[in-house]
Design a protein around this motif. Structure first.
Motif, PDB file in Angstrom:
ATOM      1  N   ALA A 200       0.904  -1.158  -0.150  1.00  0.00           N
ATOM      2  CA  ALA A 200       0.046   0.159   0.214  1.00  0.00           C
ATOM      3  C   ALA A 200       0.879   1.334   0.114  1.00  0.00           C
ATOM      4  CB  ALA A 200      -0.964   0.020   1.307  1.00  0.00           C
ATOM      5  N   PRO A 201       0.678   2.178  -1.042  1.00  0.00           N
ATOM      6  CA  PRO A 201       1.583   3.245  -1.103  1.00  0.00           C
ATOM      7  C   PRO A 201       0.969   4.271  -0.048  1.00  0.00           C
ATOM      8  CG  PRO A 201       0.083   3.345  -2.817  1.00  0.00           C
ATOM      9  CD  PRO A 201      -0.062   1.907  -2.191  1.00  0.00           C
ATOM     10  N   VAL A 202      -0.316   4.255   0.357  1.00  0.00           N
ATOM     11  CA  VAL A 202      -0.605   5.154   1.165  1.00  0.00           C
ATOM     12  C   VAL A 202      -1.841   4.591   2.105  1.00  0.00           C
ATOM     13  CG1 VAL A 202      -0.433   7.422  -0.156  1.00  0.00           C
ATOM     14  CG2 VAL A 202      -2.862   5.708  -0.245  1.00  0.00           C
ATOM     15  N   ALA A 203      -2.202   4.924   3.388  1.00  0.00           N
ATOM     16  CA  ALA A 203      -3.024   4.348   4.165  1.00  0.00           C
ATOM     17  C   ALA A 203      -4.528   4.736   3.385  1.00  0.00           C
ATOM     18  CB  ALA A 203      -3.030   5.197   5.865  1.00  0.00           C
ATOM     19  N   GLY A 204      -5.253   3.607   3.803  1.00  0.00           N
ATOM     20  CA  GLY A 204      -6.693   3.576   3.423  1.00  0.00           C
ATOM     21  C   GLY A 204      -7.399   2.255   3.226  1.00  0.00           C
ATOM     22  N   ARG A 205      -8.274   2.262   2.675  1.00  0.00           N
ATOM     23  CA  ARG A 205      -9.162   0.869   2.366  1.00  0.00           C
ATOM     24  C   ARG A 205      -9.045   0.465   1.094  1.00  0.00           C
ATOM     25  NH1 ARG A 205     -11.875   3.843   6.216  1.00  0.00           N
ATOM     26  NH2 ARG A 205     -12.434   2.431   8.207  1.00  0.00           N
ATOM     27  N   TYR A 206      -8.562  -0.810   0.788  1.00  0.00           N
ATOM     28  CA  TYR A 206      -8.218  -1.438  -0.407  1.00  0.00           C
ATOM     29  C   TYR A 206      -9.074  -2.631  -0.923  1.00  0.00           C
ATOM     30  CZ  TYR A 206      -4.097   1.331  -0.605  1.00  0.00           C
ATOM     31  OH  TYR A 206      -3.159   2.466  -0.502  1.00  0.00           O
ATOM     32  N   SER A 207      -9.701  -2.880  -1.882  1.00  0.00           N
ATOM     33  CA  SER A 207     -10.495  -3.849  -2.298  1.00  0.00           C
ATOM     34  C   SER A 207      -9.611  -5.118  -3.107  1.00  0.00           C
ATOM     35  CB  SER A 207     -11.482  -3.210  -3.369  1.00  0.00           C
ATOM     36  OG  SER A 207     -12.220  -4.688  -3.750  1.00  0.00           O
ATOM     37  N   PHE A 208      -9.569  -6.202  -2.745  1.00  0.00           N
ATOM     38  CA  PHE A 208      -8.840  -7.258  -3.214  1.00  0.00           C
ATOM     39  C   PHE A 208      -9.914  -8.319  -3.727  1.00  0.00           C
ATOM     40  CE2 PHE A 208      -5.874  -5.175  -0.385  1.00  0.00           C
ATOM     41  CZ  PHE A 208      -4.636  -4.984  -1.236  1.00  0.00           C
ATOM     42  N   HIS A 209      -9.220  -9.041  -4.953  1.00  0.00           N
ATOM     43  CA  HIS A 209     -10.088 -10.210  -5.267  1.00  0.00           C
ATOM     44  C   HIS A 209      -9.143 -11.170  -5.982  1.00  0.00           C
ATOM     45  CE1 HIS A 209     -13.458 -12.441  -6.926  1.00  0.00           C
ATOM     46  NE2 HIS A 209     -13.023 -12.461  -8.225  1.00  0.00           N
ATOM     47  N   PHE A 210      -9.634 -12.679  -5.591  1.00  0.00           N
ATOM     48  CA  PHE A 210      -8.739 -13.618  -6.071  1.00  0.00           C
ATOM     49  C   PHE A 210      -9.514 -14.507  -6.643  1.00  0.00           C
ATOM     50  CE2 PHE A 210      -8.274 -17.971  -4.822  1.00  0.00           C
ATOM     51  CZ  PHE A 210      -6.829 -18.342  -5.561  1.00  0.00           C
ATOM     52  N   TYR A 211      -9.127 -15.340  -7.591  1.00  0.00           N
ATOM     53  CA  TYR A 211     -10.012 -16.572  -8.209  1.00  0.00           C
ATOM     54  C   TYR A 211      -8.922 -17.676  -8.715  1.00  0.00           C
ATOM     55  CZ  TYR A 211      -9.707 -15.046 -12.928  1.00  0.00           C
ATOM     56  OH  TYR A 211      -9.607 -14.702 -14.183  1.00  0.00           O
TER      57      TYR A 211
END
Length: 208
Positions: free
Chosen positions: A119-130
């Protein structure tokens, strides 16, 4: 701090107050934020409206970062985002899934050597895997790790006792709260055969 120029219409009619910046139909109307009288620092921050495309533009550090088009669609092309896939065919994996082929990597925050998004900055990140997988599985799981460790709700469990050499599908999505410098990996908690190529991907982006 903001009283060098004050426009006061509170005592006139409805009390509404405003400023109009009128420009030609083929050019811009702009407000610049500057801390210098020469060079790029003259337009360090900019709010500009392009009449030719009816687009609002916002700049920081002398670079355009956000756009609002005539339909109200907001785009931020520098928002950290990535998508990576797994090369090759069927392969046994136990631990971090080695996503090594980058589809896109805005900001270069995904490393396809150690398979981490940082993460380059603090925050909320969405991730997806399949992925698809094969083989009989008992109490296995896929999930995400933050800084090499698990957390509550970090994995999706799967058990298939009759799969044998056939293939099944699993996916997982998470929105994670990260600090600047935190990294995320995708992993399997026990050995399993995954299929590369068109059949597995790991992606994510900054939500805000």
């Amino acid at each position: 701090d903001a009283d060098n120029l004050t426009i006061d219409g509170s005592g006139e009619g409805t009390g509404r107050t405003g400023i109009t910046i009128r420009s030609a139909t083929n050019t811009f109307g702009s407000i610049f934020f500057s801390d210098a009288t020469s060079g790029a620092a003259q337009y360090d921050g900019v709010v500009a409206y392009d009449h030719s495309t009816q687009t609002m533009r916002f700049s920081t550090a002398s670079t355009q970062h956000m756009f609002i088009n005539s339909n109200g669609v907001v785009t931020m092309p520098n928002t950290p985002a990535f998508r990576a896939t797994l090369s090759g065919g069927p392969q046994g994996i136990n631990g971090t899934v080695p996503f090594d082929t980058v589809d896109y990597n805005v900001g270069s925050n995904f490393n396809n050597s150690n398979h981490r998004f940082t993460a380059p900055v603090a925050g909320r990140y969405s991730f997806h895997f399949y992925s698809i997988y094969r083989g009989n599985q008992t109490n296995n799981a896929f999930g995400f790790y933050i800084n090499g460790g698990g957390f509550s709700g970090d994995r999706a469990h799967f058990t298939r006792s009759n799969l044998s050499n056939n293939w099944d599908y699993i996916d997982m999505s998470q929105i994670l709260n990260l600090g600047s410098g935190d990294y995320v990996t995708c992993l399997t908690h026990s050995a399993v055969d995954l299929h590369g190529g068109n059949w597995a991907a790991f992606s994510g982006h900054l939500v805000g």
